[in-house]
Motif scaffolding. Structure first.
Motif, PDB file in Angstrom:
ATOM      1  N   TRP A 196      18.891  -5.172 -10.510  1.00 55.42           N
ATOM      2  CA  TRP A 196      18.317  -3.821 -10.454  1.00 55.42           C
ATOM      3  C   TRP A 196      18.772  -3.022 -11.666  1.00 55.42           C
ATOM      4  O   TRP A 196      19.958  -2.739 -11.812  1.00 55.42           O
ATOM      5  N   ARG A 207      13.735  -4.350 -10.504  1.00 53.03           N
ATOM      6  CA  ARG A 207      14.468  -5.611 -10.510  1.00 53.03           C
ATOM      7  C   ARG A 207      13.960  -6.457 -11.677  1.00 53.03           C
ATOM      8  O   ARG A 207      12.790  -6.817 -11.723  1.00 53.03           O
ATOM      9  N   ASN A 232       9.772  -5.306  -6.282  1.00 51.33           N
ATOM     10  CA  ASN A 232      10.770  -5.202  -7.349  1.00 51.33           C
ATOM     11  C   ASN A 232      10.965  -3.780  -7.855  1.00 51.33           C
ATOM     12  O   ASN A 232      11.559  -3.572  -8.920  1.00 51.33           O
TER      13      ASN A 232
END
Lengths: 132, 132
Positions: free
Chosen positions: A107, A102, A79
């Motif tokens: 994002w 993320r 992420n």
């Protein structure tokens, strides 16, 4: 849309908000927490309030140079992701890192740093410059 | 040792390796994967080989300026962390981001970027400058 496409789209959205002087979009691009920013020539700004204040001033500045971005390249690990690109500001190239995280599937930007690429350019401090 | 102490120690170890011109230590500080580096004035380097090659050259350079670091500040989120500091190189301040990732319990560097802080400095490209 792949992870890479998504993070590159988030990066493009950052520059779109910049070009459109759209402060609301710029606010949404930045994450809520754990954010930092180093504008060219500036010391680090830490925290959402300080960063958004800086963008409010920059986006309002009538003589702010337009920014192009090129050569966008993404590195993603889970992420966390970084997008590297070259900004062209007033004809001069800057090496840029835009870090994204993320959050809830989106994002969001957590860090931005832009630094001049020294291509046959030399710095000459003017003799009369002052801090304030 | 708290997370913060540990990441600040990793940051200090980076500068120790630099000052000691210790390439083996520098190699250990950098993570194996997902690494990037923007030296002052350089475009981005991506990948361990390109980055270590650059440090090998820098550490071997007999006229490389010594580097001090000040005002180290850490932002940590899980196994990701950033340390911001001011490098003083040849009397000039640079705003620095050092990104670390905790791998097997050890903070390893995954990104470094240093950019000049424009304090009493303005850039004046020489009249003969060219982009290429």
């Amino acid at each position: 849309m792949t992870d890479k496409d998504a993070i590159l789209a988030a990066n493009a959205a950052y520059y779109y908000a910049f070009q459109a002087s759209d402060f609301a979009k710029m606010s949404n691009i930045w994450a809520e927490d754990d954010v930092s920013c180093i504008h060219p020539g500036w010391p680090v700004l830490i925290g959402r309030q300080a960063i958004l204040d800086s963008y409010r001033d920059i986006l309002r500045n009538p003589i702010q140079e337009k920014i192009e971005h090129r050569s966008d390249t993404a590195l993603i690990s889970g992420n966390e992701g970084r997008v590297f690109c070259v900004e062209i500001v007033g004809g001069m190239p800057l090496a840029v890192t835009n870090c994204f995280r993320r959050v809830d599937g989106v994002w969001r930007m957590i860090h931005h740093q832009a630094s001049p690429i020294a291509v046959q350019v030399e710095e000459t401090p003017p003799p009369t410059s002052r801090l304030n």
